[in-house]
Design an enzyme around this catalytic site. Sequence first.
Site, PDB file in Angstrom:
ATOM      1  N   HIS A  27      -3.728  -5.215  -0.325  1.00 31.09           N
ATOM      2  CA  HIS A  27      -3.330  -5.735   0.982  1.00 31.09           C
ATOM      3  C   HIS A  27      -3.333  -7.253   1.019  1.00 31.09           C
ATOM      4  O   HIS A  27      -4.355  -7.858   1.323  1.00 31.09           O
ATOM      5  CB  HIS A  27      -4.264  -5.189   2.066  1.00 31.09           C
ATOM      6  CG  HIS A  27      -4.077  -3.738   2.317  1.00 31.09           C
ATOM      7  ND1 HIS A  27      -3.266  -3.252   3.308  1.00 31.09           N
ATOM      8  CD2 HIS A  27      -4.557  -2.652   1.679  1.00 31.09           C
ATOM      9  CE1 HIS A  27      -3.263  -1.926   3.284  1.00 31.09           C
ATOM     10  NE2 HIS A  27      -4.039  -1.538   2.296  1.00 31.09           N
ATOM     11  N   CYS A  83       0.822  -1.212   0.000  1.00 29.20           N
ATOM     12  CA  CYS A  83       0.000   0.000   0.000  1.00 29.20           C
ATOM     13  C   CYS A  83       0.860   1.267   0.000  1.00 29.20           C
ATOM     14  O   CYS A  83       1.517   1.545  -0.994  1.00 29.20           O
ATOM     15  CB  CYS A  83      -0.983  -0.038   1.170  1.00 29.20           C
ATOM     16  SG  CYS A  83      -2.321   1.142   0.962  1.00 29.20           S
ATOM     17  N   GLU A 120      -2.208  -9.022   3.224  1.00 35.57           N
ATOM     18  CA  GLU A 120      -2.476  -9.470   4.607  1.00 35.57           C
ATOM     19  C   GLU A 120      -3.971  -9.430   4.912  1.00 35.57           C
ATOM     20  O   GLU A 120      -4.404  -9.900   5.957  1.00 35.57           O
ATOM     21  CB  GLU A 120      -1.709  -8.585   5.596  1.00 35.57           C
ATOM     22  CG  GLU A 120      -2.373  -7.274   6.003  1.00 35.57           C
ATOM     23  CD  GLU A 120      -2.320  -6.184   4.931  1.00 35.57           C
ATOM     24  OE1 GLU A 120      -1.882  -6.485   3.801  1.00 35.57           O
ATOM     25  OE2 GLU A 120      -2.736  -5.042   5.214  1.00 35.57           O
TER      26      GLU A 120
END
Lengths: 357, 1078
Positions: free
Chosen positions: A331, A247, A333
Amino acid sequence: MKKVKLTLEDGTVFTGKSFGSEKPVAGEVVFYTAMVGYPESLTDPSYTGQILVSTYPMIGNYGVPDNSATRKVSNHFESDKIHVSGFIISDYSSEYSHWNAIKSLGDWLKENDVPGIYGIDTRALTKILREKGSMLGKIEFDDQRIGFYDPNLENLVARVSIKNTEEHGNGEYKIILVDCGVKNNIIRCLLNRGASVKRVPWDYDFTSEEYDGLFISNGPGDPAMCDATVKNLSKALEGNTPIMGICLGNQLLARAAGADTYKLKYGHRSHNQPVLLNGTDRCFITSQNHGYAIDRKTIPNDWEELFINVNDKTNEGIKHKTKPFFSTQFHPEASSGPVDTEFLFDDFINNIKKHKG
Amino acid sequence: MKNFKSHIKKAIVLGSGALKIGEAGEFDYSGSQALKALKEEGIETVLINPNIATIQTSEEIADKIYFLPVTPFFVEEVIKKEKPQGILLAFGGQTALNCGVALYETGILEKYNIEVLGTPVQSIIDTEDRDIFANILKSIDVKTPASIACKNMEEAKNAVEKIGFPIIIRAAYTLGGLGSGFCSNMQELEIRASNAFSYSPQILIEESIKGWKEVEYEVVRDQYDNCITVCNMENFDPLGIHTGESIVVAPSQTLTNKEYHKLRELSIRIIRRIGVVGECNVQFALDPFSEDYRVIEVNARLSRSSALASKATGYPLAFIAAKLGLGYGLHELKNTVTKVTTACFEPALDYVVCKIPRWDLNKFSGVSKQIGSSMKSVGEIMSIGRNFEEAIQKGLRMIGLGMHGFVGNTEEITIETIEEELVNPTDRRIFAIAEAFNKDYSVEDIYQKTKIDRWFIQKLQNIFKLSCELSTHSSLDALPEETLLQAKKYGFSDFQIARMVLKPSASQMEKKMIEVREHRKAKGILPFVKQIDTLAGEYPAMTNYLYITYNAAENDVEFQHDGQSVIVLGSGAYRIGSSVEFDWCSVNAVNTIRKEGLRSIMINYNPETVSTDYDNCDRLYFDELSFERVMDIVDMEQPRGTIVSVGGQIPNNLAIKLHRQNMPVLGTSALKIDNAEDRQKFSTLLDKINVDQPRWRELSTIDEIHNFIDEVGFPVLIRPSYVLSGAAMNVVSNADQLEHFLELAADVSKEHPVVVTEFIEQAKEIEIDAVADKGEIVAYAISEHVEFAGVHSGDATMVFPPQKLYIETIRRVKRISREVAKGLEISGPFNMQLLAKDNDIKVIECNLRASRSFPFVSKVMKLNLIELATKVMLGIPYIKPDKSLFELDHIGIKAPQFSFHRLLNADPVLGVDMSSTGEVACIGDTYYEAIMKSMLSVGYHAPKKNILISSGPARSKLELLKSAQMLVDKGYNLFATEGTHRYFRDNNIECTRLHWPDEEDRKPNTIDYIKEKKLDLVINIPKDYTRRELSNGYRIRRNAIDFNIPLITNARVASAFIYAFCKYNLEDLTIKSWNEYK
């Protein structure tokens, strides 16, 4: 009950009902289209300075979980507090139901002194933001009057980054994590893969330290504000130690490599963004939260695009053509959102393994 | 597009046949979408589907259509003839899938070098065998309930030793959980397992996870391994209630991010391992107290849930799945709503949808009302709102059982034992919850008894509390505006508000409801129109897919008040008596409107339909067909007019109400519709134009009933004005039965009169479907029933053009129809049912709307009656067809499909109330060929050897005598019950006597023969004289159904079928596509 209203910088006013703190706030109004994950999103430091509008109308259904932690990382939240300035929804579930909930969303917002408004036509509001772009707005109760505030003029990263270094875990791969407003799940993902993480402030000079991998986190605001990070990164790019960014980390890596970044009209904030692995037919659904992007045309020759957004063709990641450096605008994650690209953490660890020999 | 399968020039699509419980209209939608996708690629399409009332069997949708059974034999014949390169198996439900698996396993696909487009058949087989599948899932660390496959009772008992009670039994390869059930002891196990074995050679004994949350994901995968989950859905009812029987919401409401994405990731892991190319549905059980889960089912095909997901999100799953089967990647396809973004994404909803099943259990005698692990519902609705309260209240009105929402149902069923209802739910569970609130049950009390997540119960309580608040006011002026607005936001209708605040008598209801409407309009409390755009407003979309909500502040669309739009009211939930036929009519009305350059606006809320596909019309309001909502839409759109005559009875009933508010109704005047609907007015009209009808009278005392019967004689048809259980419309043949009926219908009074009609026996039933223009008939189709009058027209076997009517009868039918059309000044479609006995014709019913048989006759004679009717209603010039029905060289036969095997204990017998769930129609060059094809299409097959005949009354014995002789001549073994045996023997027909079920000690016994599957066909004609015969007959019929032996209960149908299979072998049947019948 106090009357609460949201005023946009174009003069549009929405009135609703309050379910959080009754503190007036101002910030940048942005919308997100995810249907689950408000505890994760509200604690995402990337939302700092923003008043968040949920397009999904019914919020608060499953309450808010406890604040337990494992390896010094919260089990349920993405940071230690709510980072949005305000939360705007259509329909609030004052009563909640979930086995791991301990309080209501409203109580949690109040504890964090964050206002929440429900009873708003969030679709109408979203359409304004889509047509005119993200804009400034303020939440006021009764006859309060406050001014507008543009968070992008401030170094938000400095505000959310940790002040002193912190160590997590004791795995075999030593990773420096530059905290520009890191989400806890990045730390969890690294720890789960045998890393020991040294989390450092955004402007920390790590260039003379020894490490196996460098990680540049997500974070709020304009990447142009983070010159200190970019300077350190530029130095790291001279070496060959693996780097991964997410990001804001993607944007900072690009700036360090010499590319430009720019502000998107209303950004990507959702769980359903399709990205194509450049040059292949592999497409992934990703979780995103960003208002800025890399200007594709300015990517230097020794770098290439790693991912591209299938819808608007914006950059979704870059990689170095020869060195083990890569980053993504989305993202991997997740948390909240789809976990389809978590394998990128494996790629990062594999780069480290290879580099270590 | 580099892997596009350009060698595929022609492909076969398998349909799902007749609508049945567990396999209904959703497959018309998915098949139609697949066909559109193929067509867009220039591929010639061949469709095999005997369901003539579907939209997919239209010439605009498929290039060649075969109205033939979806069985390996017929599909192979079509393959031989058409020589396609590809076949699609995933769009016709379990019927198509099973047929595809059989074609694959017998090597037919390989023999003709046919490529399966989409998921490989071996993958499908792997998912269908639960044992194999559980092992596959285990290999990728995915949990399934502990489960053991068993081939016989002994294995089943051993399995239970290992797993322990409670367990659930599942049968492999069956539709919608057929043969499944919970068992908590050995006795239950023995009953359920032996039943399950009758459907399937393999059953599964599984650990019971009753009470867990049930969550489904719709997953899509392309050949590049790109995967998306288009939608997830959460069941309101916890595990233990079949998903087809449960209220379902989308997206999930009580799952956290972790739970949502954990199950999502598992779904993708599974679809990758199976290797699906296209669409797949994964059902999970989720522990309500942890993140533990089990995978409970995977369907590697389009399903009811995928149709729902398509409608819930706007993502056209079937269309995309078909494209993926042709080799596209998801990222190479566009989002059909935004047109600019990719199809490789996951829709973001900014609303909630609620699916509610529609049951028709009252139509069956003897059936259990409890809902559980096997499916009994016949249809469903989907409601859309911006909160759960709004969506559920809208939905409960949509199911169309006279309910006005969650609350405010004063005429509702009395729930004596709420406790029992909550613990052992029936089709009325949700109203039991309302009643529980009324009796001061807490959310916790209700949760403990139902295990429905507290969140849902809390939301229901919000509705209940607001209804209490409304009731404290007694005038609109005293009602705070804030409360009124909140009520509308919680989905309260004007009707509910009127009832709670104004508390009017029944006769004042309509007036008071309009008062509420006017009041709130004056206060500016109006609903808003929102778009379904798949991306929650993130991208601009020109979508015409709309819903209405009060939880909003502005409209998403603008209205062009140019008089160029026409509203078509759809048919609502599929139910017994109203299903896909009316969807065909609605879609054809919409098509005609568009062809004429006008804008079509569709209102309907049935997720299983093609009419609710936003591709089909200029604007789709996926919303209620209530007076209030239709008025809202008419107010906003100000259309040229509204068509009420193509969607069945729901829109038909609105005609007069719309008319009273001066809303333009297109076609026949609403006053005339009322004249046809009102028995007394219609009767007067018939008298006036000298048309005969069976004698009838509306009676309100027992004495009056006796007196009238003395006058007309037995049998009579008795129709209560108000349906009490077991006392629905019935034919009463003797004093004994009358007494029994009156016992059940104890409440005969002025308020609840009964209509008694003389019942004419041995009469032929004739139908006419026609279109008239200003009272003059412009086109018509006359058809006859195979059965004598007394079988509901929806359950009858229909022949068109008629083969056995006198010319004189036809002439009289035409004359009567002309008179009626003129008398009622009909402009548009209408249908009339008549009785004929020796050329003596009587009218029994007239509907000034399209009927169930419109698609059938339109397709057989190749004249689209709805297109014509729509032109008439729009006042557009048309060419008056000069086609005469006598010119047809072919015959169409429409046959009913029953779903008795799903309805535990229901008596599979035909009567004056309809009980079939669907139908097929096949075309033949001869009458018997058409009969044969139709009967094969609804699941009959020519028996191998042994046939039981229990022929009932003397008339049926006579009817069957010749057929029985034919059977013996053909070498069949005939078995017969006592009376039939005697009668056959007296007539020198060889047969073996089987004893009645209640003569248990006497062998050979009927029941043993059925249970041991020694019979290939059971013909049991009910005889309604003595209770003993009734009970014996019931046991034979019910056992035949439970042991999956074809059963016929009507002598004329039995005789027609016997003639057919004695005359025709399978190989003799012609394989001709629709367009080959000129």
